[in-house]
Enzyme design. Structure first.
Site, PDB file in Angstrom:
ATOM      1  N   ASP A   1       0.842  -1.191   0.000  1.00  7.05           N
ATOM      2  CA  ASP A   1       0.000   0.000   0.000  1.00  7.05           C
ATOM      3  C   ASP A   1       0.879   1.243   0.000  1.00  7.05           C
ATOM      4  O   ASP A   1       1.842   1.333   0.768  1.00  7.05           O
ATOM      5  CB  ASP A   1      -0.909   0.003   1.222  1.00  7.05           C
ATOM      6  CG  ASP A   1      -2.086   0.952   1.044  1.00  7.05           C
ATOM      7  OD1 ASP A   1      -2.591   1.045  -0.088  1.00  7.05           O
ATOM      8  OD2 ASP A   1      -2.498   1.586   2.024  1.00  7.05           O
TER       9      ASP A   1
ATOM     10  N   HIS B   1      -3.399  14.148   1.210  1.00  7.42           N
ATOM     11  CA  HIS B   1      -3.511  13.265   2.370  1.00  7.42           C
ATOM     12  C   HIS B   1      -2.248  13.312   3.225  1.00  7.42           C
ATOM     13  O   HIS B   1      -2.313  13.465   4.454  1.00  7.42           O
ATOM     14  CB  HIS B   1      -3.781  11.829   1.909  1.00  7.42           C
ATOM     15  CG  HIS B   1      -3.769  10.822   3.009  1.00  7.42           C
ATOM     16  ND1 HIS B   1      -4.724  10.785   3.997  1.00  7.42           N
ATOM     17  CD2 HIS B   1      -2.903   9.797   3.277  1.00  7.42           C
ATOM     18  CE1 HIS B   1      -4.461   9.786   4.838  1.00  7.42           C
ATOM     19  NE2 HIS B   1      -3.361   9.179   4.411  1.00  7.42           N
TER      20      HIS B   1
ATOM     21  N   ARG C   1       2.585  16.834  13.015  1.00  4.56           N
ATOM     22  CA  ARG C   1       3.828  17.592  13.157  1.00  4.56           C
ATOM     23  C   ARG C   1       3.525  19.086  13.041  1.00  4.56           C
ATOM     24  O   ARG C   1       4.064  19.780  12.167  1.00  4.56           O
ATOM     25  CB  ARG C   1       4.848  17.166  12.096  1.00  4.56           C
ATOM     26  CG  ARG C   1       5.351  15.734  12.251  1.00  4.56           C
ATOM     27  CD  ARG C   1       6.447  15.410  11.240  1.00  4.56           C
ATOM     28  NE  ARG C   1       5.952  15.444   9.864  1.00  4.56           N
ATOM     29  CZ  ARG C   1       5.340  14.431   9.263  1.00  4.56           C
ATOM     30  NH1 ARG C   1       5.127  13.300   9.924  1.00  4.56           N
ATOM     31  NH2 ARG C   1       4.934  14.529   7.995  1.00  4.56           N
TER      32      ARG C   1
ATOM     33  N   GLU D   1      -9.888   4.080   4.567  1.00  9.15           N
ATOM     34  CA  GLU D   1      -9.080   4.818   3.600  1.00  9.15           C
ATOM     35  C   GLU D   1      -9.615   4.504   2.213  1.00  9.15           C
ATOM     36  O   GLU D   1      -9.606   3.351   1.787  1.00  9.15           O
ATOM     37  CB  GLU D   1      -7.593   4.461   3.712  1.00  9.15           C
ATOM     38  CG  GLU D   1      -6.968   4.922   5.021  1.00  9.15           C
ATOM     39  CD  GLU D   1      -5.451   4.824   5.031  1.00  9.15           C
ATOM     40  OE1 GLU D   1      -4.891   4.087   4.202  1.00  9.15           O
ATOM     41  OE2 GLU D   1      -4.832   5.493   5.873  1.00  9.15           O
TER      42      GLU D   1
ATOM     43  N   GLU E   1      -9.329   4.189  -1.482  1.00  7.16           N
ATOM     44  CA  GLU E   1      -8.179   3.989  -2.363  1.00  7.16           C
ATOM     45  C   GLU E   1      -8.598   3.292  -3.652  1.00  7.16           C
ATOM     46  O   GLU E   1      -9.703   2.761  -3.776  1.00  7.16           O
ATOM     47  CB  GLU E   1      -7.110   3.133  -1.676  1.00  7.16           C
ATOM     48  CG  GLU E   1      -6.643   3.663  -0.326  1.00  7.16           C
ATOM     49  CD  GLU E   1      -5.439   2.905   0.207  1.00  7.16           C
ATOM     50  OE1 GLU E   1      -4.739   2.244  -0.598  1.00  7.16           O
ATOM     51  OE2 GLU E   1      -5.209   2.966   1.429  1.00  7.16           O
TER      52      GLU E   1
ATOM     53  N   ASP F   1      -8.642   0.457   2.783  1.00  9.70           N
ATOM     54  CA  ASP F   1      -7.578   0.018   3.690  1.00  9.70           C
ATOM     55  C   ASP F   1      -7.994   0.390   5.118  1.00  9.70           C
ATOM     56  O   ASP F   1      -7.609   1.425   5.645  1.00  9.70           O
ATOM     57  CB  ASP F   1      -6.256   0.699   3.305  1.00  9.70           C
ATOM     58  CG  ASP F   1      -5.085   0.209   4.141  1.00  9.70           C
ATOM     59  OD1 ASP F   1      -5.111  -0.948   4.579  1.00  9.70           O
ATOM     60  OD2 ASP F   1      -4.147   1.000   4.357  1.00  9.70           O
TER      61      ASP F   1
ATOM     62  N   ARG G   1      -6.333   3.615  13.938  1.00  9.56           N
ATOM     63  CA  ARG G   1      -5.395   4.724  14.093  1.00  9.56           C
ATOM     64  C   ARG G   1      -4.695   4.730  15.449  1.00  9.56           C
ATOM     65  O   ARG G   1      -3.542   5.155  15.547  1.00  9.56           O
ATOM     66  CB  ARG G   1      -6.128   6.053  13.892  1.00  9.56           C
ATOM     67  CG  ARG G   1      -6.775   6.217  12.530  1.00  9.56           C
ATOM     68  CD  ARG G   1      -5.758   6.206  11.408  1.00  9.56           C
ATOM     69  NE  ARG G   1      -6.386   6.517  10.123  1.00  9.56           N
ATOM     70  CZ  ARG G   1      -5.770   6.483   8.962  1.00  9.56           C
ATOM     71  NH1 ARG G   1      -4.492   6.126   8.903  1.00  9.56           N
ATOM     72  NH2 ARG G   1      -6.402   6.777   7.846  1.00  9.56           N
TER      73      ARG G   1
ATOM     74  N   GLN H   1      -2.089   1.979  15.298  1.00  6.32           N
ATOM     75  CA  GLN H   1      -1.059   2.426  14.357  1.00  6.32           C
ATOM     76  C   GLN H   1      -0.145   3.481  14.976  1.00  6.32           C
ATOM     77  O   GLN H   1       1.080   3.446  14.816  1.00  6.32           O
ATOM     78  CB  GLN H   1      -1.724   2.986  13.103  1.00  6.32           C
ATOM     79  CG  GLN H   1      -0.765   3.484  12.038  1.00  6.32           C
ATOM     80  CD  GLN H   1      -1.501   4.100  10.849  1.00  6.32           C
ATOM     81  OE1 GLN H   1      -2.723   4.098  10.783  1.00  6.32           O
ATOM     82  NE2 GLN H   1      -0.738   4.638   9.910  1.00  6.32           N
TER      83      GLN H   1
ATOM     84  N   TYR I   1       3.909   2.399  14.977  1.00  3.57           N
ATOM     85  CA  TYR I   1       4.509   2.614  13.659  1.00  3.57           C
ATOM     86  C   TYR I   1       5.921   3.184  13.700  1.00  3.57           C
ATOM     87  O   TYR I   1       6.619   3.176  12.680  1.00  3.57           O
ATOM     88  CB  TYR I   1       3.598   3.474  12.782  1.00  3.57           C
ATOM     89  CG  TYR I   1       3.737   4.968  12.943  1.00  3.57           C
ATOM     90  CD1 TYR I   1       4.383   5.717  11.966  1.00  3.57           C
ATOM     91  CD2 TYR I   1       3.220   5.625  14.059  1.00  3.57           C
ATOM     92  CE1 TYR I   1       4.506   7.099  12.094  1.00  3.57           C
ATOM     93  CE2 TYR I   1       3.336   6.994  14.185  1.00  3.57           C
ATOM     94  CZ  TYR I   1       3.978   7.732  13.206  1.00  3.57           C
ATOM     95  OH  TYR I   1       4.087   9.091  13.340  1.00  3.57           O
TER      96      TYR I   1
ATOM     97  N   LYS J   1      -3.029  -2.053  10.479  1.00  8.70           N
ATOM     98  CA  LYS J   1      -3.476  -2.161   9.088  1.00  8.70           C
ATOM     99  C   LYS J   1      -3.778  -3.601   8.663  1.00  8.70           C
ATOM    100  O   LYS J   1      -4.539  -3.810   7.711  1.00  8.70           O
ATOM    101  CB  LYS J   1      -2.385  -1.619   8.154  1.00  8.70           C
ATOM    102  CG  LYS J   1      -2.068  -0.145   8.327  1.00  8.70           C
ATOM    103  CD  LYS J   1      -3.065   0.724   7.604  1.00  8.70           C
ATOM    104  CE  LYS J   1      -2.573   2.156   7.485  1.00  8.70           C
ATOM    105  NZ  LYS J   1      -3.480   2.984   6.682  1.00  8.70           N
TER     106      LYS J   1
ATOM    107  N   THR K   1      -8.375  -5.645   4.624  1.00 11.12           N
ATOM    108  CA  THR K   1      -8.389  -4.727   3.482  1.00 11.12           C
ATOM    109  C   THR K   1      -9.480  -5.216   2.547  1.00 11.12           C
ATOM    110  O   THR K   1      -9.456  -6.378   2.129  1.00 11.12           O
ATOM    111  CB  THR K   1      -7.042  -4.718   2.746  1.00 11.12           C
ATOM    112  OG1 THR K   1      -6.005  -4.345   3.659  1.00 11.12           O
ATOM    113  CG2 THR K   1      -7.063  -3.753   1.577  1.00 11.12           C
TER     114      THR K   1
ATOM    115  N   THR L   1      -4.537   6.508   0.611  1.00  6.48           N
ATOM    116  CA  THR L   1      -5.751   7.312   0.729  1.00  6.48           C
ATOM    117  C   THR L   1      -5.797   8.393  -0.339  1.00  6.48           C
ATOM    118  O   THR L   1      -4.833   9.127  -0.541  1.00  6.48           O
ATOM    119  CB  THR L   1      -5.824   7.974   2.108  1.00  6.48           C
ATOM    120  OG1 THR L   1      -5.736   6.972   3.108  1.00  6.48           O
ATOM    121  CG2 THR L   1      -7.130   8.727   2.278  1.00  6.48           C
TER     122      THR L   1
ATOM    123  N   GLU M   1      -8.933  12.545   8.588  1.00  9.95           N
ATOM    124  CA  GLU M   1      -8.852  13.863   7.950  1.00  9.95           C
ATOM    125  C   GLU M   1     -10.188  14.603   8.030  1.00  9.95           C
ATOM    126  O   GLU M   1     -10.219  15.803   8.320  1.00  9.95           O
ATOM    127  CB  GLU M   1      -8.454  13.715   6.485  1.00  9.95           C
ATOM    128  CG  GLU M   1      -7.072  13.169   6.245  1.00  9.95           C
ATOM    129  CD  GLU M   1      -6.871  12.871   4.778  1.00  9.95           C
ATOM    130  OE1 GLU M   1      -6.456  13.796   4.049  1.00  9.95           O
ATOM    131  OE2 GLU M   1      -7.175  11.743   4.347  1.00  9.95           O
TER     132      GLU M   1
END
Length: 402
Positions: free
Chosen positions: A119, A126, A135, A192, A194, A226, A230, A233, A237, A246, A250, A337, A351
């Site tokens: 993926d 995104h 961040r 997500e 996709e 997907d 969160r 993750q 991650y 994840k 799927t 995404t 989002e």
């Protein structure tokens, strides 16, 4: 110019006019064995019966597309041409009519036996949204993002067909203020939106596949969700990327739209600056003008445009193999995404709600930050087809169970 039409009735709003002819695997009513078919209007044509008694027919009388896909692009083109002729001329109408089945009366299966699943993270909008979210005050995009298609290697064994229920995953999670991690069901279950790409013809290990050889190896496209936990993750991650957040599920659509049906949907990718390294430069870009719709419990919550994806599927394929990794029949890779610049074009709940800060209000008055048990998510997509018609992908849907 008059649009090509099939003598098989096709409703005006159908995803499956004769310009599409997507492939799937189905079991007819009162039958026990699956076989390969193509969708036309409200019907599916049993291809194994059309070629019964031949080696091709044997490859089509199976529970996946893989044996047919291994035959490569010359055979793909031959079958498409032959099926188009069968559906637009009445020379062999009796043969076709005997092997048409109503889609609502058959059982649809996962269309391919998935070999590897990768993926990507190809939408600049995104990636920018998540960067700004996690961040704040820093650079939204990490330094490598505009130099290569970033991706992760997923779990092929949990790719499921549309309609499969999704069990809420469990795992470790730790909030920013929590003193230690805890174990439990995810409380930030997300989607997500996709597009996935299905490899038909493989390649040899150690031999990178050129970006302009995309259509020689990739057979077609599916819709892909997907599913993402969160909270799991976020804790796992760093430093190696997504894993349990994840790998639990799927979902893909039951129909694979061949690249041959998407020629009219081809568009240029956005201007890529800095210019990619030579192995990623396309002579004829494979951007695609696909309009995606995301429904949560029958309410449309987003309409992401695929045309704005920064990296094309051809570039993703070339990057996958540039280190010498081989392609295998049945490989599946997702675009990541799909999100657009507008707030209502974001392809994930993280989002759309800005990580839960701005809940969505649904038509029944309920609100959502992330998915609740019993929620159903459905993705649909359409694209320009030949003769000025629009073609569709069917749908990919899943309902969350606790």
């Amino acid at each position: 110019m008059t649009a090509l039409q099939s003598w098989v009735p096709v409703p005006a709003d159908s995803d499956f006019p004769v310009q599409n002819l997507p492939y799937g695997v189905f079991t007819p009513a009162r039958a026990h064995s699956p076989r390969v078919g193509v969708a036309i209007g409200e019907h599916v044509l049993d291809l194994s019966a059309i070629w019964a008694g031949t080696p091709l027919g044997a490859d089509l009388a199976t529970g996946s597309l893989n044996r047919f896909l291994r035959r490569g692009p010359v055979e793909w083109a031959y079958v498409r041409e032959r099926v188009t002729a069968l559906l637009t001329t009445e020379d062999e109408r009796a043969l076709v009519e005997a092997n048409l089945h109503r889609i609502d009366e058959v059982r649809l299966h996962l269309p391919v036996e998935v070999a590897d699943y990768v993926d990507f993270y190809a939408s600049e909008e995104h990636a920018t949204n998540l960067g700004e979210m996690f961040r704040p005050g820093g650079e939204a995009l990490l330094p490598n993002w505009k130099h290569l298609p970033v991706g992760y290697h997923g779990r092929s064994g949990t790719v499921v067909v549309s309609g499969t229920e999704i069990r809420r995953p469990g795992g470790q999670r730790k909030g920013p203020q929590d003193p230690a991690p805890v174990f439990g069901a995810s409380v930030k279950l997300d989607i997500e939106a996709e597009v996935g790409f299905v490899v038909g013809a493989g390649s040899a290990m150690g031999e990178p596949v050129a970006v302009d050889d995309f259509a020689r190896h990739v057979f077609g496209a599916v819709l892909l969700n997907d599913w993402s936990a969160r909270d799991i993750q976020a804790w796992e991650y760093v430093p190696l990327g997504p894993f349990l957040g994840k790998s639990f599920a799927t979902s893909i659509s039951a129909w694979v739209v061949p690249l041959a049906a998407l020629e009219a949907a081809r568009v240029a990718t956005p201007v890529q600056q800095p210019e990619p390294l030579p192995y990623l430069v396309e002579k004829e870009p494979w951007g695609l003008d696909l309009a995606i719709e995301v429904r949560l419990n029958d309410a449309v919550v987003s309409r992401p445009p695929f045309a704005g994806m920064y990296w094309s599927p051809a570039q993703m394929m070339a990057h996958t193999t540039v280190n010498g990794a081989s392609l295998r029949t049945g490989d599946l890779y997702g675009s990541g995404t799909c999100s657009g610049p507008a707030a209502d074009q974001r392809g994930s709940l993280i989002e759309l709600t800005w990580n839960g800060r701005d809940p969505l209000t649904l038509p029944d008055g309920s609100t959502r930050t992330f998915l609740e048990d019993g929620d159903s998510v459905t993705l649909r997509a359409s694209a320009p087809g030949a003769d000025g018609v629009r073609i569709g992908f069917g749908e990919v849907t899943g309902t969350v169970r606790g």
